[in-house]
Design a protein around this motif. Structure first.
Motif, PDB file in Angstrom:
ATOM      1  N   VAL A 148     -22.463 -30.008 -28.639  1.00  0.00           N
ATOM      2  CA  VAL A 148     -21.096 -29.966 -29.153  1.00  0.00           C
ATOM      3  C   VAL A 148     -20.338 -28.787 -28.542  1.00  0.00           C
ATOM      4  O   VAL A 148     -19.177 -28.919 -28.134  1.00  0.00           O
ATOM      5  N   LEU A 149     -21.003 -27.640 -28.471  1.00  0.00           N
ATOM      6  CA  LEU A 149     -20.358 -26.446 -27.911  1.00  0.00           C
ATOM      7  C   LEU A 149     -19.962 -26.662 -26.456  1.00  0.00           C
ATOM      8  O   LEU A 149     -18.923 -26.168 -26.008  1.00  0.00           O
ATOM      9  N   PHE A 150     -20.781 -27.422 -25.715  1.00  0.00           N
ATOM     10  CA  PHE A 150     -20.506 -27.652 -24.302  1.00  0.00           C
ATOM     11  C   PHE A 150     -19.348 -28.625 -24.082  1.00  0.00           C
ATOM     12  O   PHE A 150     -18.920 -28.831 -22.949  1.00  0.00           O
ATOM     13  N   THR A 151     -18.871 -29.255 -25.147  1.00  0.00           N
ATOM     14  CA  THR A 151     -17.697 -30.124 -25.012  1.00  0.00           C
ATOM     15  C   THR A 151     -16.395 -29.332 -25.117  1.00  0.00           C
ATOM     16  O   THR A 151     -15.330 -29.860 -24.829  1.00  0.00           O
TER      17      THR A 151
ATOM     18  N   ARG B 121     -19.872 -23.422 -19.487  1.00  0.00           N
ATOM     19  CA  ARG B 121     -21.199 -23.331 -20.100  1.00  0.00           C
ATOM     20  C   ARG B 121     -21.863 -21.985 -19.811  1.00  0.00           C
ATOM     21  O   ARG B 121     -22.456 -21.367 -20.695  1.00  0.00           O
ATOM     22  N   LYS B 122     -21.762 -21.550 -18.562  1.00  0.00           N
ATOM     23  CA  LYS B 122     -22.386 -20.275 -18.178  1.00  0.00           C
ATOM     24  C   LYS B 122     -21.806 -19.117 -18.991  1.00  0.00           C
ATOM     25  O   LYS B 122     -22.530 -18.228 -19.436  1.00  0.00           O
TER      26      LYS B 122
ATOM     27  N   LYS C 129     -23.812 -15.333 -25.487  1.00  0.00           N
ATOM     28  CA  LYS C 129     -24.887 -15.348 -26.475  1.00  0.00           C
ATOM     29  C   LYS C 129     -26.010 -14.391 -26.087  1.00  0.00           C
ATOM     30  O   LYS C 129     -26.521 -13.626 -26.920  1.00  0.00           O
ATOM     31  N   LEU C 130     -26.403 -14.429 -24.804  1.00  0.00           N
ATOM     32  CA  LEU C 130     -27.472 -13.554 -24.332  1.00  0.00           C
ATOM     33  C   LEU C 130     -27.058 -12.082 -24.396  1.00  0.00           C
ATOM     34  O   LEU C 130     -27.864 -11.224 -24.747  1.00  0.00           O
TER      35      LEU C 130
ATOM     36  N   TYR D 116     -31.138 -14.844 -16.768  1.00  0.00           N
ATOM     37  CA  TYR D 116     -30.265 -15.407 -15.722  1.00  0.00           C
ATOM     38  C   TYR D 116     -30.660 -16.852 -15.404  1.00  0.00           C
ATOM     39  O   TYR D 116     -29.802 -17.740 -15.310  1.00  0.00           O
ATOM     40  N   LEU D 117     -31.951 -17.093 -15.249  1.00  0.00           N
ATOM     41  CA  LEU D 117     -32.420 -18.435 -14.905  1.00  0.00           C
ATOM     42  C   LEU D 117     -32.146 -19.443 -16.018  1.00  0.00           C
ATOM     43  O   LEU D 117     -32.044 -20.644 -15.766  1.00  0.00           O
ATOM     44  N   SER D 118     -32.017 -18.943 -17.258  1.00  0.00           N
ATOM     45  CA  SER D 118     -31.794 -19.845 -18.384  1.00  0.00           C
ATOM     46  C   SER D 118     -30.427 -20.509 -18.333  1.00  0.00           C
ATOM     47  O   SER D 118     -30.225 -21.577 -18.923  1.00  0.00           O
ATOM     48  N   PHE D 119     -29.467 -19.889 -17.629  1.00  0.00           N
ATOM     49  CA  PHE D 119     -28.139 -20.513 -17.569  1.00  0.00           C
ATOM     50  C   PHE D 119     -27.629 -20.710 -16.139  1.00  0.00           C
ATOM     51  O   PHE D 119     -26.497 -21.143 -15.943  1.00  0.00           O
ATOM     52  N   ARG D 120     -28.478 -20.433 -15.142  1.00  0.00           N
ATOM     53  CA  ARG D 120     -28.035 -20.523 -13.752  1.00  0.00           C
ATOM     54  C   ARG D 120     -27.536 -21.922 -13.396  1.00  0.00           C
ATOM     55  O   ARG D 120     -26.471 -22.089 -12.784  1.00  0.00           O
ATOM     56  N   ASN D 121     -28.289 -22.956 -13.792  1.00  0.00           N
ATOM     57  CA  ASN D 121     -27.932 -24.333 -13.427  1.00  0.00           C
ATOM     58  C   ASN D 121     -27.415 -25.127 -14.636  1.00  0.00           C
ATOM     59  O   ASN D 121     -27.432 -26.353 -14.613  1.00  0.00           O
ATOM     60  N   ILE D 122     -26.962 -24.428 -15.659  1.00  0.00           N
ATOM     61  CA  ILE D 122     -26.580 -25.113 -16.890  1.00  0.00           C
ATOM     62  C   ILE D 122     -25.369 -26.017 -16.705  1.00  0.00           C
ATOM     63  O   ILE D 122     -25.198 -26.999 -17.437  1.00  0.00           O
ATOM     64  N   ASN D 123     -24.534 -25.750 -15.695  1.00  0.00           N
ATOM     65  CA  ASN D 123     -23.331 -26.574 -15.470  1.00  0.00           C
ATOM     66  C   ASN D 123     -23.679 -27.976 -14.984  1.00  0.00           C
ATOM     67  O   ASN D 123     -22.903 -28.918 -15.173  1.00  0.00           O
ATOM     68  N   VAL D 124     -24.841 -28.131 -14.331  1.00  0.00           N
ATOM     69  CA  VAL D 124     -25.222 -29.434 -13.798  1.00  0.00           C
ATOM     70  C   VAL D 124     -26.476 -29.976 -14.472  1.00  0.00           C
ATOM     71  O   VAL D 124     -27.084 -30.920 -14.011  1.00  0.00           O
ATOM     72  N   LYS D 125     -26.828 -29.359 -15.582  1.00  0.00           N
ATOM     73  CA  LYS D 125     -28.054 -29.757 -16.283  1.00  0.00           C
ATOM     74  C   LYS D 125     -27.728 -30.361 -17.638  1.00  0.00           C
ATOM     75  O   LYS D 125     -26.914 -29.854 -18.375  1.00  0.00           O
ATOM     76  N   ASP D 126     -28.366 -31.500 -17.916  1.00  0.00           N
ATOM     77  CA  ASP D 126     -28.161 -32.153 -19.207  1.00  0.00           C
ATOM     78  C   ASP D 126     -28.873 -31.349 -20.290  1.00  0.00           C
ATOM     79  O   ASP D 126     -29.941 -30.766 -20.076  1.00  0.00           O
ATOM     80  N   VAL D 127     -28.279 -31.328 -21.473  1.00  0.00           N
ATOM     81  CA  VAL D 127     -28.882 -30.657 -22.611  1.00  0.00           C
ATOM     82  C   VAL D 127     -29.805 -31.648 -23.291  1.00  0.00           C
ATOM     83  O   VAL D 127     -29.365 -32.680 -23.796  1.00  0.00           O
ATOM     84  N   LYS D 128     -31.102 -31.334 -23.304  1.00  0.00           N
ATOM     85  CA  LYS D 128     -32.084 -32.258 -23.887  1.00  0.00           C
ATOM     86  C   LYS D 128     -32.685 -31.667 -25.140  1.00  0.00           C
ATOM     87  O   LYS D 128     -32.800 -30.470 -25.262  1.00  0.00           O
TER      88      LYS D 128
END
Length: 234
Positions: free
Chosen positions: A88-91, A96-97, A103-104, A222-234
């Protein structure tokens, strides 16, 4: 970014953790004071200096607040992925990053800040209580107290970063229990002290080790959100 951090602070009602903070500080300090007063009856076991008195205080504080930091991480990030709240937050019209970085940052600053404030507060209380209680042999001057400031800051910054390492384990299973359990293991491994009856040794005493672990924690963050823009939230 500051606005996002403030929103996260209000959303998760972070001020509620101040009660836990004071409980941790009082428990740690009370426990060490009891050990100190009890050891006065045994000359060989008596604490001989301000440094010797503060060593267990710092060790227990590091362990406690690394675990405390994992609880914060679980609340801010892990639980929101587990409950799909993050979807929901990502909408929202926020990158996203930027959201995850806020948060971090909040988790890191709260953990490091709590550790620093806790240790500094206990050092200050020791300065005032020592003349009347005699917690250790000798005295502690205000100059000696001030001289501990840089080391206290450095310790808090490194342990705050180490407290990010459990994020790696928690994110794999989206599990709060895994996050906290890994924090317990890491905190004890880093701060556990081995003694041969005279000299003592702890991994935290070897500056390079907590420094490497701190860099590892920052890398994991850093790695936890590096590719978050192109990664689906599962």
């Amino acid at each position: 970014m500051i606005h996002l951090i403030k929103l996260e602070w209000r959303k998760h009602q972070m001020w509620r953790y101040f009660t836990s903070f004071f409980f941790c500080v009082i428990s740690i300090y009370g426990f060490v004071v009891l050990i100190s007063l009890d050891s006065k009856n045994d000359i060989d076991a008596a604490m001989g200096s301000f440094h010797e008195f503060m060593t267990p205080v710092i060790i227990f504080s590091n362990i406690t607040f690394i675990i405390f930091g994992s609880v914060i991480l679980s609340r801010l990030i892990i639980s929101e992925f587990r409950t799909k709240t993050m979807e929901v937050l990502f909408t929202y019209p926020i990158k996203r990053k930027k959201l995850l970085f806020a948060k971090l940052t909040l988790a890191y600053l709260f953990t490091a800040g709590s550790l620093f404030a806790g240790i500094w507060f206990m050092q200050l209380i020791t300065y005032f209580l020592q003349p009347s209680l005699g917690l250790f042999e000798g005295t502690v001057s205000f100059q000696e107290l001030v001289a501990t400031f840089p080391k206290t800051v450095t310790n808090a910054l490194m342990m705050g970063a180490i407290a990010l390492i459990p994020l790696f384990f928690g994110m794999r299973k989206k599990s709060t229990a895994t996050t906290i359990t890994s924090a317990v293991i890491i905190s004890f491994l880093v701060n556990a002290t081995v003694s041969d009856g005279g000299a003592t040794f702890s991994l935290a005493d070897v500056v390079i080790i907590p420094l490497i672990l701190a860099l590892l924690g920052i890398s994991i963050a850093y790695l936890s959100f590096r590719n978050i823009n192109v990664k689906d939230v599962k």
